[in-house]
Scaffold this motif. Structure first.
Motif, short mmCIF file in Angstrom:
data_model
loop_
_atom_site.label_atom_id
_atom_site.label_comp_id
_atom_site.label_asym_id
_atom_site.label_seq_id
_atom_site.Cartn_x
_atom_site.Cartn_y
_atom_site.Cartn_z
N ALA A 26 0.86 -1.16 -0.13
CA ALA A 26 0.13 0.27 -0.21
C ALA A 26 0.76 1.28 0.05
O ALA A 26 1.99 1.39 0.83
CB ALA A 26 -0.97 -0.26 1.41
N VAL A 27 0.56 2.25 -0.67
CA VAL A 27 1.13 3.35 -0.92
C VAL A 27 0.26 4.59 -0.71
O VAL A 27 -0.75 4.43 -1.37
CB VAL A 27 1.91 3.67 -2.35
CG1 VAL A 27 2.73 4.86 -2.53
CG2 VAL A 27 2.72 2.39 -2.55
N LEU A 28 0.67 5.68 0.06
CA LEU A 28 -0.17 6.82 0.19
C LEU A 28 0.05 7.78 -0.97
O LEU A 28 1.18 7.94 -1.42
CB LEU A 28 0.25 7.81 1.46
CG LEU A 28 -0.20 8.97 2.01
CD1 LEU A 28 -1.68 8.72 2.14
CD2 LEU A 28 0.38 9.71 2.97
N TYR A 29 -1.05 8.17 -1.49
CA TYR A 29 -1.15 8.97 -2.71
C TYR A 29 -2.13 10.39 -2.61
O TYR A 29 -3.21 10.25 -1.76
CB TYR A 29 -1.61 8.12 -3.80
CG TYR A 29 -2.03 8.98 -5.04
CD1 TYR A 29 -1.00 9.40 -5.98
CD2 TYR A 29 -3.37 9.29 -5.63
CE1 TYR A 29 -1.37 10.37 -7.22
CE2 TYR A 29 -3.59 9.82 -6.78
CZ TYR A 29 -2.65 10.58 -7.37
OH TYR A 29 -2.88 11.13 -8.35
N ASN A 30 -1.62 11.30 -3.04
CA ASN A 30 -2.47 12.65 -3.01
C ASN A 30 -2.59 13.02 -4.48
O ASN A 30 -1.70 13.09 -5.32
CB ASN A 30 -1.56 13.77 -2.33
CG ASN A 30 -1.26 13.65 -0.75
OD1 ASN A 30 -2.20 12.92 -0.04
ND2 ASN A 30 0.09 13.71 -0.63
N ASN A 31 -3.72 13.09 -4.78
CA ASN A 31 -4.24 13.56 -6.02
C ASN A 31 -3.73 15.13 -6.25
O ASN A 31 -3.54 15.68 -5.41
CB ASN A 31 -5.87 13.35 -6.39
CG ASN A 31 -6.73 14.14 -5.59
OD1 ASN A 31 -6.34 15.29 -5.51
ND2 ASN A 31 -7.89 13.87 -5.18
N PRO A 32 -3.72 15.71 -7.42
CA PRO A 32 -3.13 16.99 -7.60
C PRO A 32 -3.92 18.16 -6.75
O PRO A 32 -3.48 18.93 -6.16
CB PRO A 32 -3.45 17.23 -9.11
CG PRO A 32 -3.48 16.01 -9.65
CD PRO A 32 -4.05 15.04 -8.65
N ASN A 33 -5.28 17.94 -6.64
CA ASN A 33 -5.94 18.91 -5.58
C ASN A 33 -5.56 18.59 -4.20
O ASN A 33 -5.60 19.94 -3.57
CB ASN A 33 -7.45 18.72 -6.03
CG ASN A 33 -8.13 18.95 -7.66
OD1 ASN A 33 -7.65 19.99 -7.66
ND2 ASN A 33 -8.45 18.07 -7.96
N ALA B 44 1.46 3.10 8.02
CA ALA B 44 1.27 4.15 9.04
C ALA B 44 2.58 5.02 9.00
O ALA B 44 2.17 6.21 9.47
CB ALA B 44 1.49 3.34 10.32
N SER B 45 3.72 4.44 8.99
CA SER B 45 4.96 5.44 8.68
C SER B 45 4.86 6.39 7.71
O SER B 45 5.24 7.58 7.79
CB SER B 45 6.11 4.49 8.70
OG SER B 45 6.54 3.82 9.59
N GLN B 46 4.11 6.06 6.36
CA GLN B 46 3.90 6.79 5.40
C GLN B 46 3.00 8.03 5.95
O GLN B 46 3.21 9.19 5.43
CB GLN B 46 3.34 5.92 4.24
CG GLN B 46 4.35 5.21 3.33
CD GLN B 46 3.57 4.50 2.40
OE1 GLN B 46 3.01 5.00 1.32
NE2 GLN B 46 3.74 3.14 2.44
#
Length: 286
Positions: free
Chosen positions: A71-78, A126-128
């Motif tokens: 699993a990877v934390l991802y933020n969309n552009p907004n 959790a660390s991410q």
């Protein structure tokens, strides 16, 4: 492991607010869909005594993506744009005493908060999250078990230990920062039957079925940490929002959750709620 010490219902508002006058009543939560609306609008509503109408603002939403193995934390552009502009969009809210949280949910790739296969995998994610909150100076994380599409891309199905592993790892990493739970999906079922030692590491939880009044069932959380009201501002009738606010106070619950606060002046709707919660109207000053 450093555990979160839960505030009492009516003391919590004062703890979250740095305004001159501390209102008395449940904490008010506002989710903002930042793809379309500004998080700063949460701070534009104030009560007659100068208190904030809302105590917690939630950026909706970052995602849990899957990179083929984890699993990877991802933020969309907004979402990323809000975080990158923290000095103008997040710090002003915090300066008013409003806590700003990042909501995290699935992204149709098979990864979510309910299917970490090992404790180490949950700790890695959790660390991410912890790194992101520290990088952008946020006050906590909101966990949402939607849109994961478990099983996609060969990912495992949910299991009854995953959410507990994640909550415990987050609490260790985040100390006294807020860890909240949107009571929905497989994680809600697992938490309802988990030990109180897991639930007690959460800060708050709220009902996720809009236009309804039903408190989450999570051992370890008191009434002061729960919102039985679930308000979708664009669609929940004002009469229902007011009725649920009145019930929240009468029943002694400590949180009132609203979703999809939009841009512009919605003080008529918000005032109807704050009158019921705090005995004060809300004004809108952009």
């Amino acid at each position: 492991m450093k555990l979160f010490t839960s505030p009492l219902a009516f003391v919590a508002v004062a703890a979250l607010s740095s305004t001159t006058s501390a209102k008395s009543g449940p904490i008010s939560v506002a989710y903002v869909e930042v793809n379309d609306n500004s998080i700063t609008n949460v701070g534009d509503y104030t009560l007659a005594d100068g208190s904030n109408a809302f105590d917690i603002a939630i950026i909706f939403a970052a995602n849990i993506n899957y990179n083929g193995s984890s699993a990877v934390l991802y933020n969309n552009p907004n979402v990323q744009a809000v975080l990158d502009d923290a000095d103008n969009q997040i710090r002003p809210l915090q300066a008013k005493g409003i806590k700003v949280l990042l909501s995290i949910l699935g992204n149709h790739q098979g990864a979510g908060i309910s299917n970490f296969a090992t404790q180490a995998a949950a700790a890695d994610f959790a660390s991410q999250v912890s790194d992101a909150l520290n990088q952008y100076g946020l006050d906590g994380v909101d966990l949402d078990d939607e849109y994961a599409d478990y099983g996609t891309n060969g990912t495992p199905q949910p299991n009854d230990q995953s959410i507990g592993w994640l909550i415990s790892a987050l609490r260790t990493d985040l100390g006294d920062k807020l860890v909240t739970f949107y009571n929905y999906g497989p994680a809600s079922d697992y938490l309802s039957s988990s030990s109180a030692s897991i639930g007690s590491q959460l800060s708050y939880s709220w009902n996720a079925n809009y236009d309804s009044y039903e408190a989450p069932n999570i051992p370890g959380l008191s009434k002061s940490q729960l919102s039985p009201a679930a308000i979708d501002i664009p669609t929940t009738p004002q009469s229902d929002a007011v009725s649920f606010a009145q019930e929240t106070v009468a029943d002694g619950y400590g949180v009132y959750m609203t979703y999809d606060l939009g841009n512009g002046d919605d003080s008529s709707y918000i005032s109807a709620i704050t009158q019921a919660l705090y005995g004060q109207a809300a004004t809108y000053t952009p």
